[in-house]
Scaffold this motif. Structure first.
Motif, PDB file in Angstrom:
ATOM      1  N   PHE A  26      -6.975  -3.217  15.078  1.00 14.82           N
ATOM      2  CA  PHE A  26      -5.823  -3.863  14.454  1.00 14.82           C
ATOM      3  C   PHE A  26      -6.171  -4.445  13.086  1.00 14.82           C
ATOM      4  CE2 PHE A  26      -2.147  -4.744  17.482  1.00 14.82           C
ATOM      5  CZ  PHE A  26      -2.372  -3.583  18.197  1.00 14.82           C
ATOM      6  N   VAL A  27      -7.434  -4.445  12.720  1.00 16.00           N
ATOM      7  CA  VAL A  27      -7.884  -4.941  11.418  1.00 16.00           C
ATOM      8  C   VAL A  27      -8.446  -3.765  10.630  1.00 16.00           C
ATOM      9  CG1 VAL A  27      -9.486  -6.470  10.209  1.00 16.00           C
ATOM     10  CG2 VAL A  27      -8.416  -7.215  12.345  1.00 16.00           C
ATOM     11  N   GLY A  28      -8.012  -3.623   9.392  1.00 19.51           N
ATOM     12  CA  GLY A  28      -8.495  -2.511   8.581  1.00 19.51           C
ATOM     13  C   GLY A  28      -7.984  -1.175   9.056  1.00 19.51           C
ATOM     14  N   PHE A  29      -6.724  -1.143   9.520  1.00 21.22           N
ATOM     15  CA  PHE A  29      -6.128   0.100   9.990  1.00 21.22           C
ATOM     16  C   PHE A  29      -6.131   1.127   8.853  1.00 21.22           C
ATOM     17  CE2 PHE A  29      -2.568   2.935  10.784  1.00 21.22           C
ATOM     18  CZ  PHE A  29      -2.765   3.278  12.104  1.00 21.22           C
ATOM     19  N   PRO A  30      -6.385   2.414   9.108  1.00 17.70           N
ATOM     20  CA  PRO A  30      -6.485   3.043  10.435  1.00 17.70           C
ATOM     21  C   PRO A  30      -7.904   3.133  10.997  1.00 17.70           C
ATOM     22  CG  PRO A  30      -6.345   4.725   8.757  1.00 17.70           C
ATOM     23  CD  PRO A  30      -6.264   3.411   8.028  1.00 17.70           C
ATOM     24  N   GLN A  31      -8.930   2.894  10.163  1.00 10.58           N
ATOM     25  CA  GLN A  31     -10.288   3.117  10.658  1.00 10.58           C
ATOM     26  C   GLN A  31     -10.767   2.010  11.590  1.00 10.58           C
ATOM     27  OE1 GLN A  31      -9.521   2.496   7.516  1.00 10.58           O
ATOM     28  NE2 GLN A  31     -10.724   0.736   6.801  1.00 10.58           N
ATOM     29  N   GLY A  32     -10.177   0.790  11.479  1.00 15.66           N
ATOM     30  CA  GLY A  32     -10.639  -0.333  12.286  1.00 15.66           C
ATOM     31  C   GLY A  32     -11.881  -0.968  11.673  1.00 15.66           C
ATOM     32  N   MET A  47       0.679   5.644   2.327  1.00 21.39           N
ATOM     33  CA  MET A  47       1.259   5.311   3.627  1.00 21.39           C
ATOM     34  C   MET A  47       1.346   6.541   4.521  1.00 21.39           C
ATOM     35  SD  MET A  47       4.246   2.545   2.597  1.00 21.39           S
ATOM     36  CE  MET A  47       4.542   2.050   4.304  1.00 21.39           C
ATOM     37  N   ARG A  48       1.651   7.665   3.928  1.00 20.22           N
ATOM     38  CA  ARG A  48       1.726   8.912   4.700  1.00 20.22           C
ATOM     39  C   ARG A  48       0.342   9.293   5.225  1.00 20.22           C
ATOM     40  NH1 ARG A  48       3.493  11.708   0.925  1.00 20.22           N
ATOM     41  NH2 ARG A  48       5.733  11.492   1.337  1.00 20.22           N
ATOM     42  N   ALA A  49      -0.678   9.163   4.366  1.00 13.94           N
ATOM     43  CA  ALA A  49      -2.036   9.563   4.744  1.00 13.94           C
ATOM     44  C   ALA A  49      -2.621   8.640   5.810  1.00 13.94           C
ATOM     45  CB  ALA A  49      -2.932   9.579   3.507  1.00 13.94           C
ATOM     46  N   LYS A  50      -2.294   7.357   5.734  1.00 14.28           N
ATOM     47  CA  LYS A  50      -2.885   6.385   6.656  1.00 14.28           C
ATOM     48  C   LYS A  50      -1.972   6.009   7.818  1.00 14.28           C
ATOM     49  CE  LYS A  50      -6.103   4.215   3.428  1.00 14.28           C
ATOM     50  NZ  LYS A  50      -6.585   2.936   2.837  1.00 14.28           N
ATOM     51  N   LYS A  51      -0.841   6.697   7.937  1.00  8.27           N
ATOM     52  CA  LYS A  51       0.112   6.450   9.022  1.00  8.27           C
ATOM     53  C   LYS A  51       0.583   4.988   9.034  1.00  8.27           C
ATOM     54  CE  LYS A  51      -1.898  10.046  11.974  1.00  8.27           C
ATOM     55  NZ  LYS A  51      -2.513  10.354  13.283  1.00  8.27           N
ATOM     56  N   LEU A  52       0.958   4.521   7.874  1.00  8.16           N
ATOM     57  CA  LEU A  52       1.515   3.165   7.736  1.00  8.16           C
ATOM     58  C   LEU A  52       3.034   3.306   7.751  1.00  8.16           C
ATOM     59  CD1 LEU A  52      -0.914   1.921   4.943  1.00  8.16           C
ATOM     60  CD2 LEU A  52      -0.951   1.272   7.359  1.00  8.16           C
ATOM     61  N   ASN A  53       3.636   3.052   8.883  1.00 12.68           N
ATOM     62  CA  ASN A  53       5.074   3.315   9.054  1.00 12.68           C
ATOM     63  C   ASN A  53       5.965   2.204   8.525  1.00 12.68           C
ATOM     64  OD1 ASN A  53       4.149   5.577  10.300  1.00 12.68           O
ATOM     65  ND2 ASN A  53       5.172   5.232  12.262  1.00 12.68           N
ATOM     66  N   TYR A  54       5.383   1.019   8.281  1.00 13.80           N
ATOM     67  CA  TYR A  54       6.196  -0.106   7.819  1.00 13.80           C
ATOM     68  C   TYR A  54       5.498  -0.828   6.673  1.00 13.80           C
ATOM     69  CZ  TYR A  54       9.056   0.505  11.973  1.00 13.80           C
ATOM     70  OH  TYR A  54       9.885   1.031  12.926  1.00 13.80           O
TER      71      TYR A  54
END
Length: 709
Positions: free
Chosen positions: A61-67, A525-532
């Motif tokens: 949940f921190v540093g998404f998407p890699q964590g 956002m598209r590359a990292k799957k950031l939907n919001y």
């Protein structure tokens, strides 16, 4: 109650003074912790409670998407989860864990004045113990760290520092290994519980070096500290070489502490052998231990700890903008007296009294007071190291002054009255801001507007798995990430845990994104799957965003700063969706408003919703076939969840083939993932106006709608 037992009354006094914001923590049957970092500890404690004694070290949940691997002290979360498990017989639900987390700081933190009482009594007499406990009970720097709802590891610092020193003090007076072992145990555990114990180790080591050179008790000090340092090294060894509590990586703090104590033990052993106070066989055993352990030790932990110190305490944008990292002298003089009482003025006198002492333990208190005071003056965060030495030192100097006055003016009630009046005046500043408050979550950010937004996001967006979240949220304000992670149960990119290099870089990356154009942000956002995308606006934060993004804000002119703001996704969103939208500002292609807060911030002339939540979509591409070079306009009316009506519009000029493509992010009606209602789309070209509906699935998939004029 026997007179000798009056000291127990300091416990309820300390609890009461730490509970003045009770009504802001327990509100309408809900529990709201008082600080941002408290929510991260709460997440870890809940996870540990249901998987005891394992603390999650890698956080997706921190540093998404890699964590990110989080090196926070695991001992605090294990201790809290264990106590809660015992108290609730392992049957607690989330509310109970929240409630116990809220009351734990005052209930446990109020124990510190009692420990300090015994330090004062052991060091001098009952009078010093009483006085030291009183000061420790009412000092705001102690109260803040153990305030109800402030579920952070800092309050444990004073407790374990005091326990270490109490048994250290007893070990200087009593034979046997019990007090030595207890002192070493609490010293070692402090490194697993809090982030401040390296400071305590540094202070104690400086005192030790001075005492070995100047003190008349140098041989006793050498023997005692050699035993303590060796025991601390042994106790920390499993935490460095066994992957149980931290299965991914060893905490750089604990690894560096172990290495430091090993080197200190080696040096003390060498001195003892040189003075023939220690058998050479001990040195031989130690040498074997050193070779065997250093062969397996990962020295990168030392560098990692240094790097974390640089990010957390160094001269960078985030560190220098954090309140707890600001110097004490940056505050008003009234605030300084409030934080550390009027005894701050007597610090030179206290130090003179302690350094003149022939007792090594009083000399130790003097060094603790001096170095903790200097640390606090430079960084307010080090004030937790100051509570114990300031309280004990104040007790010693008060006793000395009282004794001197009694010797010079025996049985003079006026002198006694003047003395107690002076003491009262010195302590009075501590009560300057004492009052019962209903403040919910101490922060400059409007918490409740965000809280409602987080709950809406949780209920109206696809759920994610904690171990492998499928999408995340891009928020411009890194300070709110712990709240978002906890209440919305969604991962974020930037986080308040920027003391770690990876997290710091995520904060910088996020800041850079918000200074870029929508097209650049959409690609990321598209590359990292950031939907919001969550926009939490408050006055002046774009300047900090620019500084984090690498701009020299002092050299930028107002016009240059405005140009960056106007072209950035941050500025475009605010200009388009403020309460007084800028005329002619084009809407976005991939970001659609799905929720806005009812609460407003800013001036009456330039108001903003406190927070705006946008969903990233591919957008429906409208392919208009018209005359070459013809202007094509698209317009939609949207109604937000607060009832506010906005006009969304975009335009394009047809190419030589008469083709114009306009991408719109809104669908007609209300989408499942949106609280915003959009009207049918109206498109106009060459005087021809058409109206049509846009289904939400076309917006989500990025499908093309073709229209001929």
């Amino acid at each position: 109650m026997s007179k000798k037992h009056y000291w127990v009354l300091f416990y309820p006094l300390a609890v009461l003074l730490r509970s003045t914001n009770l009504l802001g923590v327990f509100v309408d049957g809900k529990v709201f912790l008082f600080s941002t970092d408290s929510y991260y500890h709460l997440r870890r404690v809940i996870a540990t409670y249901y998987n005891f004694p394992h603390v999650p070290q890698f956080d997706k949940f921190v540093g998404f998407p890699q964590g990110t691997v989080i090196h926070w002290p695991f001992g605090f979360d294990i201790m809290m989860a264990g106590l809660m498990y015992i108290f609730t017989f392992g049957q607690a639900d989330r509310w109970w864990i929240e409630a116990l987390s809220a009351v734990a700081p005052p209930i446990l933190g109020a124990v510190a004045p009692l420990i300090i009482y015994f330090i004062g009594k052991e060091l001098a007499d009952e009078y010093v113990g009483f006085f030291a406990a009183l000061v420790a009970s009412i000092l705001p720097i102690a109260i803040h760290a153990s305030q109800i709802g402030n579920f952070d590891h800092h309050f444990a610092t004073t407790i374990f520092q005091s326990l270490f020193f109490l048994f250290y003090l007893r070990a200087t007076k009593r034979e046997g290994w019990l007090n030595i072992f207890a002192s070493a145990l609490f010293f070692a555990l402090g490194f697993t519980l809090t982030t401040e114990f390296p400071g305590i180790a540094a202070i104690h080591s400086i005192f030790l070096l001075f005492a070995l050179i100047r003190s008349e008790e140098r041989e006793q000090i050498l023997d005692l500290n050699l035993k303590i340092y060796a025991l601390v090294t042994v106790i920390l060894t499993p935490f460095v070489f066994v992957r149980y509590f931290e299965p991914v990586e060893v905490s750089p703090l604990i690894g560096s502490a172990w290495f430091g104590f090993l080197m200190a033990t080696t040096a003390l052993t060498a001195v003892s052998c040189y003075k023939k106070k220690l058998p050479y066989i001990y040195a031989a055993i130690l040498a074997v231990f050193i070779v065997a352990s250093l062969w397996k030790f990962d020295f990168s932990n030392v560098y990692a700890f240094y790097a974390e110190m640089q990010f957390g305490q160094g001269e960078n944008v985030l560190s220098t903008s954090t309140i707890e990292n600001l110097p004490l002298y940056s505050r008003q003089i009234s605030d300084i007296f409030w934080l550390v009482s009027g005894f701050f003025l007597l610090t030179p006198l206290i130090l003179w009294r302690l350094i003149q002492s022939r007792k090594s333990v009083e000399l130790a208190i003097g060094f603790y007071l001096l170095l903790a005071q200097l640390g606090t003056i430079e960084r307010v965060r080090f004030s937790v190291l100051l509570v114990m030495p300031l309280a004990v030192g104040s007790g010693l100097i008060a006793r000395r002054i009282k004794k001197t006055l009694e010797e010079k003016w025996p049985d003079n009630y006026k002198v006694k009255l003047a003395f107690y009046l002076s003491i009262s005046l010195l302590l009075l500043p501590c009560f300057t801001y004492t009052s019962i408050t209903k403040e919910v979550v101490g922060s400059k950010t409007d918490f409740f507007s965000l809280y409602k937004c987080f709950l809406w996001l949780k209920e109206n967006s696809p759920k994610v798995e904690a171990s492998n979240p499928s999408y995340g949220v891009l928020a411009n304000d890194w300070q709110i990430a712990h709240w978002l992670n906890y209440y919305a149960e969604r991962p974020t990119v930037a986080s308040p845990l920027w003391g770690f290099e990876a997290v710091y870089k995520d904060v910088v990356t996020t800041a850079k994104l918000f200074t870029k154009t929508e097209a650049e942000v959409a690609a990321e956002m598209r590359a990292k799957k950031l939907n919001y995308l969550l926009l939490n606006h408050f006055q002046g934060n774009f300047s900090q965003t620019l500084a984090l993004a690498g701009y020299d804000t002092e050299k930028l002119s107002q016009q240059e700063m405005f140009n960056i703001f106007y072209n950035s996704v941050y500025g475009r969103l605010l200009l388009t969706y403020s309460l007084q939208p800028t005329t002619g500002s084009e809407g976005m292609e991939h970001l659609r408003l799905v929720y806005e807060s009812q609460e407003q911030i800013g001036s009456a002339e330039n108001p903003f919703p406190a927070c705006l939540l946008f969903e990233f979509v591919e957008g429906a591409s409208i392919r208009a076939l018209t005359k070459p070079q013809a202007l094509v306009r698209v317009k939609m009316e949207i109604t937000t969840n607060t009832g506010r009506k906005l006009s969304y519009s975009r335009q394009a000029v047809a190419n030589a083939n008469g083709e114009a493509i306009i991408t719109v992010p809104y669908s007609t009606g209300t989408a499942k993932s949106s609280a915003v209602v959009a009207s049918p789309c109206r498109i106009e070209s060459e005087g021809v106006l058409r109206s049509f509906a846009i289904p939400d699935d076309l917006v989500k998939s990025g499908a093309t709608i073709e229209l001929k004029f």
